[in-house]
Design an enzyme around this catalytic site. Structure first.
Site, PDB file in Angstrom:
ATOM      1  N   ASP A 377       0.851  -1.194   0.000  1.00 50.35           N
ATOM      2  CA  ASP A 377       0.000   0.000   0.000  1.00 50.35           C
ATOM      3  C   ASP A 377       0.887   1.245   0.000  1.00 50.35           C
ATOM      4  O   ASP A 377       1.824   1.360   0.807  1.00 50.35           O
ATOM      5  CB  ASP A 377      -0.905   0.008   1.238  1.00 50.35           C
ATOM      6  CG  ASP A 377      -1.863   1.184   1.221  1.00 50.35           C
ATOM      7  OD1 ASP A 377      -2.886   1.091   0.516  1.00 50.35           O
ATOM      8  OD2 ASP A 377      -1.580   2.182   1.905  1.00 50.35           O
ATOM      9  N   GLU A 420      -4.566   2.323  -4.453  1.00 54.48           N
ATOM     10  CA  GLU A 420      -3.116   2.458  -4.340  1.00 54.48           C
ATOM     11  C   GLU A 420      -2.472   1.192  -3.798  1.00 54.48           C
ATOM     12  O   GLU A 420      -1.341   1.226  -3.337  1.00 54.48           O
ATOM     13  CB  GLU A 420      -2.758   3.647  -3.443  1.00 54.48           C
ATOM     14  CG  GLU A 420      -3.205   3.505  -2.001  1.00 54.48           C
ATOM     15  CD  GLU A 420      -4.578   4.118  -1.741  1.00 54.48           C
ATOM     16  OE1 GLU A 420      -4.823   4.525  -0.603  1.00 54.48           O
ATOM     17  OE2 GLU A 420      -5.385   4.196  -2.689  1.00 54.48           O
TER      18      GLU A 420
END
Length: 504
Positions: A377, A420
């Site tokens: 992440d 993301e």
């Protein structure tokens, strides 16, 4: 070129050739009967016997050649010359001394050899009958004539038989060519139907291409058949598939080293080069929608000097069919690729990741191997979007995707998990090894300098089968929990869910 022999030769082909050769044997027997026996014990017997023997040997030689060779233009021309010489010599041997009527017979026979028509045969018979009537009239009224009627009739008999032989052999040879053409057309049609069925049964381009080259090599008895793909923009060429070795694929070649292939590609026309060494070459452009996708490259030592129209049409149709099938397969692969690929990063998407993880975990369970999973992440990507705009955020995601892709091993599987987040499947990798890979990816992401933005960091969670997860859902859940630990621990770090944390 040998015929496309998918079946044994038809009985029709064999009977046609036998009929022509039988007629020649009858001509030999008649000539021997009329000349050899009349010269028995005389001075010219050896010459007469040699002529009959030479013609017999030529007929034996013709019996040994194939039906396809027999009907070739050069062979038929040679047969016509031998026939003319033999008949002319025989008529000369049957002549009466100091009489030149045999010249008329030879002249008419020469016309029959060059201009083979039934009207000429009928005209010849009429002329012989007229001459026979005139001489009979002289003899009936006991008029003086220098012509020996018996010898004249002997020459006339041999002449008429020779004329009929020429006419009938021409008719039989024409029928043989026609029947062979029909048989070859049927064989070509059968091959085309079969190959079209094979091509339409698969949308896998590698299967399609191998089906093409292997079948062509088989039916044409060629040493090699391959498909060369050529990039129309760059001219880069590679041998996509070979019939002789299915394992050899995507071999880069320089088109300049293969002038025949380059000529066929640039001219967009079939190239036939039977005299090339060590094997004759046929290069057929594969054209679809006005674009040359590549070439079918056929190498064979059995190419004839001439390419028949039927075979040329066959190659062109097969190349066009193959090109369209290949194009359809490529379109299908493009659609499949888009369906399983993330449009922004080019990495596999979430759906493809889920399917791959199922397959890899099943393999690990069967073979009792370790399997690790990373969930990555990006830290503070929302701030990048808020400060620099979403296009800059997309640029960051693409850059990080490339970094992850290059940091992975060949056996690893990287994908975009969503937003993301990224994920990496690590087959046959224990927990300690997965942590090392994750830390290497984290360091490379942190070291990447993004234009106008600077650097960005990432947090990574690690899970492992069978250490802390036994199912696919467990692997994802445990890695996600480890990622939560890394985030809460200060970000820019790697963590695994085992009540411990590996930090930078």
């Amino acid at each position: 070129m040998p015929p496309l022999d998918l079946k044994p030769k038809s009985q029709l082909e064999i009977d046609h050739r036998k009929a022509v050769l039988s007629l020649r044997w009858l001509l030999v027997i008649l000539a021997a009967y009329l000349s050899v026996f009349s010269y028995a014990g005389k001075e010219g017997f050896l010459l007469v016997f040699s002529v009959a023997l030479a013609f017999s040997v030529s007929n034996v030689a013709l019996m040994l050649i194939s039906g396809q060779t027999f009907i070739r233009h050069r062979v038929q021309t040679a047969i016509a010359i031998i026939d003319f010489i033999f008949v002319s010599v025989t008529l000369f041997l049957l002549r009466s001394p100091a009489n030149y009527l045999y010249f008329a017979f030879i002249g008419v026979f020469a016309l029959a050899v060059v201009w083979r028509d039934l009207r000429l045969v009928l005209f010849s018979l009429f002329s012989v009958s007229l001459l026979f009537g005139v001489f009979s009239y002289f003899r009936l009224f006991k008029l003086q004539s220098d012509v020996n009627i018996e010898e004249f009739l002997t020459m006339a008999l041999f002449f008429v038989v020779s004329i009929f032989y020429i006419f009938l052999s021409e008719t039989l040879t024409y029928d043989l060519k026609l029947s062979n053409a029909m048989v070859e057309e049927n064989r070509i049609a059968e091959v085309m139907v079969e190959m079209t069925r094979v091509l339409s049964s698969s949308l896998n381009s590698e299967e399609v291409l191998y089906s093409i080259v292997s079948r062509l090599r088989q039916v044409l008895e060629a040493e090699e058949c391959s498909i060369v793909r050529i990039d129309p923009k760059t001219g880069a060429a590679k041998i996509t598939v070979r019939a002789s070795n299915p394992a050899e694929r995507n071999i880069d070649i320089k088109l300049e080293d293969y002038p025949e292939l380059k000529e066929a590609f640039e001219s967009r026309r079939l190239l036939f080069s039977p005299d090339a060494r060590p094997f004759g070459i046929i290069a057929i452009p594969m054209i679809a929608h006005e674009s040359v996708l590549g070439l079918i490259d056929l190498r064979s030592a059995k190419l004839s000097p001439m390419l028949t129209d039927a075979n040329a049409r066959f190659f062109e149709v097969m190349a066009s069919t193959a090109a369209n099938a290949l194009r359809n397969a490529q379109l299908f692969e493009e659609v499949e690729h888009r369906a399983r690929t993330d449009y922004l990063t080019g990495l596999p998407n979430h759906r493809f990741f889920q399917a791959t993880l199922t397959v890899e975990l099943g393999r690990a369970q069967r073979h009792k191997h370790a399997l690790s999973l990373l969930i990555i992440d990006l830290d503070f990507l929302k701030e990048v979007n808020d400060r620099f705009g979403h296009p800059s955020g997309d640029m960051v995601i693409r850059t990080v995707a490339d970094t992850i892709r290059t940091a992975c091993r060949e056996i690893d599987f990287a994908a975009r998990y969503g937003g993301e987040e990224f994920t990496v499947i690590l087959p046959e990798t224990p927990l300690a090894g997965a942590i090392q890979v994750a830390d290497r990816i984290r360091e490379r992401i942190a070291a990447e300098q993004l234009p106008g933005i600077g650097s960005i960091t990432a947090s990574i969670g690690v899970s492992n089968y069978p250490v802390n997860a036994l199912s696919k859902e467990d692997l994802i859940r445990v890695a996600d929990q480890a990622l939560y630990i890394a985030k809460n621990g200060g970000r820019d770090r790697v963590a695994y869910f085992n009540y411990q944390m590996i930090t930078k």
